[in-house]
Design an enzyme around this catalytic site. Structure first.
Site, mmCIF file in Angstrom:
data_model
loop_
_atom_site.group_PDB
_atom_site.id
_atom_site.type_symbol
_atom_site.label_atom_id
_atom_site.label_comp_id
_atom_site.label_asym_id
_atom_site.label_seq_id
_atom_site.Cartn_x
_atom_site.Cartn_y
_atom_site.Cartn_z
ATOM 1 N N GLY A 10 0.835 -1.133 0.024
ATOM 2 C CA GLY A 10 0.123 0.147 -0.040
ATOM 3 C C GLY A 10 0.834 1.210 0.139
ATOM 4 N N GLY A 12 1.110 5.479 0.948
ATOM 5 C CA GLY A 12 0.359 6.802 1.573
ATOM 6 C C GLY A 12 1.311 7.860 1.460
ATOM 7 N N GLY A 15 5.202 7.458 2.128
ATOM 8 C CA GLY A 15 6.072 6.514 1.463
ATOM 9 C C GLY A 15 4.932 5.207 1.323
ATOM 10 N N VAL A 17 3.948 1.044 2.158
ATOM 11 C CA VAL A 17 4.040 -0.309 3.023
ATOM 12 C C VAL A 17 4.559 -1.697 2.069
ATOM 13 C CG1 VAL A 17 2.736 -1.742 4.715
ATOM 14 C CG2 VAL A 17 2.188 0.515 4.609
ATOM 15 N N ASP A 127 -8.917 7.044 14.831
ATOM 16 C CA ASP A 127 -9.175 6.760 13.266
ATOM 17 C C ASP A 127 -9.641 5.321 13.009
ATOM 18 O OD1 ASP A 127 -9.611 7.578 10.370
ATOM 19 O OD2 ASP A 127 -7.514 7.136 10.001
HETATM 20 N N1 ADE Z 1 -0.857 -3.053 5.183
HETATM 21 C C1 ADE Z 1 -0.518 -1.886 6.187
HETATM 22 N N2 ADE Z 1 -0.153 -2.679 7.311
HETATM 23 C C2 ADE Z 1 -0.205 -3.878 7.143
HETATM 24 C C3 ADE Z 1 -0.304 -4.966 8.062
HETATM 25 N N3 ADE Z 1 0.315 -4.811 9.242
HETATM 26 N N4 ADE Z 1 -0.296 -6.372 7.505
HETATM 27 C C4 ADE Z 1 -0.773 -6.213 6.243
HETATM 28 N N5 ADE Z 1 -0.907 -5.303 5.439
HETATM 29 C C5 ADE Z 1 -0.718 -3.896 5.782
#
Ligand code: ADE
Length: 323
Positions: A10, A12, A15, A17, A127
């Site tokens: 993902g 944000g 930066g 993940v 949140d």
């Molecule tokens: N995306 C953001 N944090 C995560 C996590 N801890 N496990 C899996 N996907 C994620």
């Protein structure tokens, strides 16, 4: 370096993940790779420092995502979170549609354990929403994303700054009034309503039942007056909705989850190379010693075992911790 980066999970403002794996133990982590430049310029550094502190405290609850390690390179700070492979509650609701009351009750009960644990540590999440409830391959859930969390909210302390996501924000926060942990219980009420009806907004007509207690708990959590809202003033575990819940079994993960999901796979696998992002950042950013000093003390945990071994799997620039 024994941490191997796989693909981006993902993105944000700060930066990415990234899914990463410890090549020795095969343990997988969701590593939040945050640009120091973003922290120093736009995104508040204080928020990431709060998240960094909270993520170390959350290891005390099975219902909260915690950080296993943190380290930094010249250009980035990296937070290694436990990895939950089956997406989030928002995706679950999108794929399954509204849930039956028993499934919703299961997820709600696990969330209660997480929320109460946070609140006893003086932390308000601010949140809570389905996107921030992650699903493990076991089917259990954990609350994540403490980027907007508030610490030291003990006793009668209140805050008044606006934070959160539209649709889940409590009315007192919306009105810019003083608020306390009751704001999390309001968001939790929206989530239960959404799990059962598929809608964020409460509609009387979607509830014709009275026995499950679902309508009653939602209405008590959505009370406009925070002093009258369920959660902070009365024990939510004793509400009729949770009558059949054995809390000791919930706390010890002994209640069988209603859904076991397949691991979620991103549509496009985007590989991640720490070297490449370091080099890209270095093109137009040179952190000064004063900048670097802001990140002092960020690294923790099994840093040595994760990073200081001889096998070099990513070729990433060596991590630094300013003296
Ligand atoms: N995306 C953001 N944090 C995560 C996590 N801890 N496990 C899996 N996907 C994620």
């Amino acid at each position: 370096m024994r941490l191997r980066f796989h693909h981006v999970l993902g993105r944000g403002a700060y930066g990415e993940v990234v899914l990463a794996e410890d090549t020795v133990t095969c343990q997988r982590y969701a590593v939040k790779v945050i640009r120091k430049r973003a922290l120093l310029a736009e995104v508040e550094l204080a928020d990431v420092m709060v998240e960094h502190r909270v993520l170390q405290l959350t290891s005390g609850s099975r219902f909260l995502v915690h950080a296993e390690f943190a380290f930094q390179t010249k250009m980035h700070v990296l937070l290694g979170l436990e990895y939950l492979s089956c997406g989030d509650l928002d995706q679950l609701l999108q794929s399954k549609g509204p849930l039956d009351v028993n499934s919703a009750r299961f997820y709600a009960a696990e969330m209660v354990c997480g929320i109460q644990h946070l609140h006893t540590m003086g932390i308000i999440h601010r949140d809570l929403k389905p996107e921030n409830i992650l699903v493990a391959e076991t089917g259990h859930v954990k609350i994540t994303d403490f980027g907007l969390a508030l610490e030291n909210m003990y006793g009668d302390r209140t805050a008044n700054d606006y934070a959160g996501t539209e649709g889940y924000v409590a009315p007192e926060m919306d009105a810019r009034e003083e608020y306390n942990a009751a704001v999390d219980w309001f968001s939790f009420g929206v989530i239960i309503n959404q799990m059962i009806t598929g809608e964020r907004k409460y509609h009387h007509k979607l509830f014709n039942e009275s026995t499950s207690g679902a309508k009653s708990i939602i209405l008590q959590l959505l009370k406009r007056n925070p002093a009258k809202r369920l959660g902070v003033n009365r024990d939510i575990r004793k509400h009729r909705f949770f009558q059949q819940i054995d809390w000791i079994s919930v706390e010890s993960l002994r209640v069988p989850p209603p859904h076991i999901l397949e691991s979620s796979k991103p549509e496009h696998l985007e590989p991640f190379h720490l070297d490449a992002v370091e080099a890209a950042e270095a093109k137009d950013f040179r952190p000064s010693p004063k900048d670097q000093a802001m990140f002092r003390g960020f690294s923790f945990s099994n840093l040595k075992t994760l990073l200081d071994t001889s096998s070099k799997t990513t070729g990433a620039s060596s991590p630094t911790e300013p003296p």
